[in-house]
Design a protein around this motif. Structure first.
Motif, PDB file in Angstrom:
ATOM      1  N   UNK A 244       0.841  -1.195   0.000  1.00  0.00           N
ATOM      2  CA  UNK A 244       0.000   0.000   0.000  1.00  0.00           C
ATOM      3  C   UNK A 244       0.880   1.251   0.000  1.00  0.00           C
ATOM      4  N   UNK A 245       0.489   2.220  -0.793  1.00  0.00           N
ATOM      5  CA  UNK A 245       1.190   3.510  -0.806  1.00  0.00           C
ATOM      6  C   UNK A 245       1.243   4.096   0.608  1.00  0.00           C
ATOM      7  N   UNK A 246       2.403   4.643   0.964  1.00  0.00           N
ATOM      8  CA  UNK A 246       2.556   5.327   2.243  1.00  0.00           C
ATOM      9  C   UNK A 246       2.773   4.414   3.430  1.00  0.00           C
ATOM     10  N   UNK A 247       2.792   3.111   3.223  1.00  0.00           N
ATOM     11  CA  UNK A 247       2.956   2.162   4.328  1.00  0.00           C
ATOM     12  C   UNK A 247       4.439   2.016   4.643  1.00  0.00           C
ATOM     13  N   UNK A 248       4.879   2.685   5.702  1.00  0.00           N
ATOM     14  CA  UNK A 248       6.301   2.677   6.057  1.00  0.00           C
ATOM     15  C   UNK A 248       6.740   1.355   6.677  1.00  0.00           C
ATOM     16  N   UNK A 249       5.800   0.564   7.159  1.00  0.00           N
ATOM     17  CA  UNK A 249       6.145  -0.715   7.798  1.00  0.00           C
ATOM     18  C   UNK A 249       6.243  -1.848   6.780  1.00  0.00           C
ATOM     19  N   UNK A 250       5.353  -1.843   5.791  1.00  0.00           N
ATOM     20  CA  UNK A 250       5.317  -2.941   4.819  1.00  0.00           C
ATOM     21  C   UNK A 250       5.579  -2.477   3.378  1.00  0.00           C
ATOM     22  N   UNK A 251       5.743  -1.193   3.193  1.00  0.00           N
ATOM     23  CA  UNK A 251       5.892  -0.674   1.840  1.00  0.00           C
ATOM     24  C   UNK A 251       7.261  -0.097   1.568  1.00  0.00           C
ATOM     25  N   UNK A 252       7.311   1.011   0.804  1.00  0.00           N
ATOM     26  CA  UNK A 252       8.566   1.584   0.336  1.00  0.00           C
ATOM     27  C   UNK A 252       9.088   2.711   1.215  1.00  0.00           C
ATOM     28  N   UNK A 253       8.334   3.112   2.208  1.00  0.00           N
ATOM     29  CA  UNK A 253       8.814   4.063   3.212  1.00  0.00           C
ATOM     30  C   UNK A 253       9.190   5.424   2.672  1.00  0.00           C
ATOM     31  N   UNK A 254      10.442   5.828   2.928  1.00  0.00           N
ATOM     32  CA  UNK A 254      10.907   7.182   2.640  1.00  0.00           C
ATOM     33  C   UNK A 254      10.827   7.541   1.155  1.00  0.00           C
ATOM     34  N   UNK A 255      10.822   6.542   0.288  1.00  0.00           N
ATOM     35  CA  UNK A 255      10.770   6.814  -1.152  1.00  0.00           C
ATOM     36  C   UNK A 255       9.466   7.514  -1.558  1.00  0.00           C
ATOM     37  N   UNK A 256       8.438   7.418  -0.712  1.00  0.00           N
ATOM     38  CA  UNK A 256       7.119   7.963  -1.079  1.00  0.00           C
ATOM     39  C   UNK A 256       6.822   9.307  -0.434  1.00  0.00           C
ATOM     40  N   UNK A 257       7.785   9.890   0.244  1.00  0.00           N
ATOM     41  CA  UNK A 257       7.566  11.175   0.889  1.00  0.00           C
ATOM     42  C   UNK A 257       7.020  12.201  -0.098  1.00  0.00           C
ATOM     43  N   UNK A 258       5.968  12.891   0.313  1.00  0.00           N
ATOM     44  CA  UNK A 258       5.357  13.894  -0.532  1.00  0.00           C
ATOM     45  C   UNK A 258       4.144  13.401  -1.286  1.00  0.00           C
ATOM     46  N   UNK A 259       3.986  12.074  -1.397  1.00  0.00           N
ATOM     47  CA  UNK A 259       2.810  11.525  -2.071  1.00  0.00           C
ATOM     48  C   UNK A 259       1.637  11.424  -1.102  1.00  0.00           C
ATOM     49  N   UNK A 260       1.883  10.819   0.058  1.00  0.00           N
ATOM     50  CA  UNK A 260       0.868  10.705   1.099  1.00  0.00           C
ATOM     51  C   UNK A 260       1.602  10.455   2.412  1.00  0.00           C
ATOM     52  N   UNK A 261       1.068  10.984   3.496  1.00  0.00           N
ATOM     53  CA  UNK A 261       1.784  10.941   4.774  1.00  0.00           C
ATOM     54  C   UNK A 261       1.352   9.789   5.679  1.00  0.00           C
ATOM     55  N   UNK A 262       0.667   8.828   5.113  1.00  0.00           N
ATOM     56  CA  UNK A 262       0.255   7.648   5.896  1.00  0.00           C
ATOM     57  C   UNK A 262      -0.149   6.564   4.915  1.00  0.00           C
ATOM     58  N   UNK A 263      -0.391   5.341   5.413  1.00  0.00           N
ATOM     59  CA  UNK A 263      -0.782   4.279   4.488  1.00  0.00           C
ATOM     60  C   UNK A 263      -2.144   4.600   3.871  1.00  0.00           C
ATOM     61  N   UNK A 264      -2.256   4.396   2.570  1.00  0.00           N
ATOM     62  CA  UNK A 264      -3.483   4.729   1.831  1.00  0.00           C
ATOM     63  C   UNK A 264      -4.513   3.624   2.012  1.00  0.00           C
ATOM     64  N   UNK A 265      -5.063   3.566   3.212  1.00  0.00           N
ATOM     65  CA  UNK A 265      -6.028   2.528   3.574  1.00  0.00           C
ATOM     66  C   UNK A 265      -7.194   3.174   4.321  1.00  0.00           C
ATOM     67  N   UNK A 266      -8.404   2.904   3.847  1.00  0.00           N
ATOM     68  CA  UNK A 266      -9.599   3.553   4.400  1.00  0.00           C
ATOM     69  C   UNK A 266     -10.696   2.509   4.625  1.00  0.00           C
ATOM     70  N   UNK A 267     -11.175   2.406   5.854  1.00  0.00           N
ATOM     71  CA  UNK A 267     -12.269   1.481   6.193  1.00  0.00           C
ATOM     72  C   UNK A 267     -13.587   2.152   5.827  1.00  0.00           C
ATOM     73  N   UNK A 268     -14.042   1.927   4.603  1.00  0.00           N
ATOM     74  CA  UNK A 268     -15.142   2.742   4.079  1.00  0.00           C
ATOM     75  C   UNK A 268     -16.523   2.134   4.265  1.00  0.00           C
ATOM     76  N   UNK A 269     -16.630   0.844   4.613  1.00  0.00           N
ATOM     77  CA  UNK A 269     -17.950   0.227   4.675  1.00  0.00           C
ATOM     78  C   UNK A 269     -18.149  -0.727   5.834  1.00  0.00           C
TER      79      UNK A 269
END
Length: 298
Positions: A244-269
């Motif tokens: 997931x974008x912005x996931x510093x624990x399981x994703x790409x971490x510092x490489x994504x700075x400026x795109x989103x400041x947290x994991x792009x995960x939303x509990x919508x339903x």
């Protein structure tokens, strides 16, 4: 509702009130004990002991509201209420907010704000969380207003009758546009008490997913949880090679700075049976602004 009311039918003739509360109203032993001790169980408008014998036509009532306190400091904050009735409150949690106070975050949590809201709106309730989310995950959270509603919804969760739906933005494009990830999740062995991994020693974990839309830089996917392990969606998607974008624990971490400041995960339903009406509630929330902005960038 605030009060459970039920007329005794012929098949419960001669049973004790305790048996009736457990078998017909399906109340937990803990709820029965507290209601009995506080004289909130009435038969024909009279408080009774649990060994009271019932007769056909008796009117049984259990008062759900009680005087309670909680070691949480009420704090005024903006709360996005999606749904509310006499038994539950469903809020849309913003990202970067802790759900409940802990040793690190004693104030500024969602629970602090909800307790303030209850007090300001003259509702004699404490914060009973039915569901939780990670600090950086946004979305819907259910708060029960009394012990009965919490018990009823917890039972639905145990039976997998409370359905949870998520939206995630991932790197790359999933080969299969729809499918099921059935991989066990285990606590990491390498000294990291937070991180989870896919490992055959773990608990069975099932995530259903569907690609909703593809972009140059990744996919917007919908996930439905069949099990509810810690970090389940994040672990499963990373295991597929699509963190997931912005996931510093399981994703790409510092490489994504400026795109989103947290994991792009939303509990919508959320889909579940209302403790009040016994009918299915189907609640949804919009994609938050930071995830909308991310989709434009990728």
């Amino acid at each position: 509702m605030s009060t459970l009311e039920k007329k005794v039918e012929e098949n419960y003739e001669g049973l004790t009130i305790r048996q009736f509360l457990k078998e017909d109203l399906e109340l937990s032993g803990r709820l029965i004990r507290s209601a009995s001790k506080e004289q909130r169980v009435l038969v024909n408008n009279i408080p009774v002991r649990m060994r009271e014998i019932l007769h056909t036509g008796d009117e049984v009532a259990v008062k759900l509201q009680r005087v309670e306190s909680q070691n949480i400091v009420p704090e005024k904050m903006d709360i996005n209420i999606i749904y509310e009735d006499s038994e539950i409150l469903v809020v849309n949690k913003q990202p970067n907010i802790v759900v409940h106070p802990n040793s690190t975050y004693t104030t500024g949590t969602l629970a602090n704000g909800v307790l303030y809201y209850f007090q300001e709106s003259k509702q004699n309730c404490i914060v009973r969380l039915v569901s939780r989310l990670d600090m950086d995950t946004s979305g819907l959270i259910i708060i029960a207003k009394n012990q009965y509603a919490h018990m009823a919804l917890s039972k639905q969760m145990e039976k997998n009758e409370l359905q949870k739906w998520y939206l995630a933005i991932v790197h790359g494009h999933l080969e299969e546009k729809e499918g099921t990830i059935d991989e066990p999740i285990y606590r990491n062995d390498e000294g990291d008490i937070v991180r989870r991994v896919v490992d055959e020693r773990g608990q069975r974990s099932i995530t259903h997913y569907k690609v909703l839309e593809s972009f140059d830089g990744g996919d917007l996917i919908e996930c439905k949880l069949e099990t509810g392990r810690t970090h389940q969606i994040r672990v499963h998607l990373n295991h597929l090679g699509h963190p997931i974008y912005g996931d510093t624990l399981y994703g790409y971490g510092e490489e994504e700075k400026g795109l989103i400041e947290r994991q792009a995960l939303h509990a919508y339903g959320l889909d579940f049976m209302s403790p009040k009406t016994k009918k299915i509630l189907s609640l949804r929330s919009e994609l938050p602004e930071d995830m909308k902005n991310l989709l434009e960038r990728i």
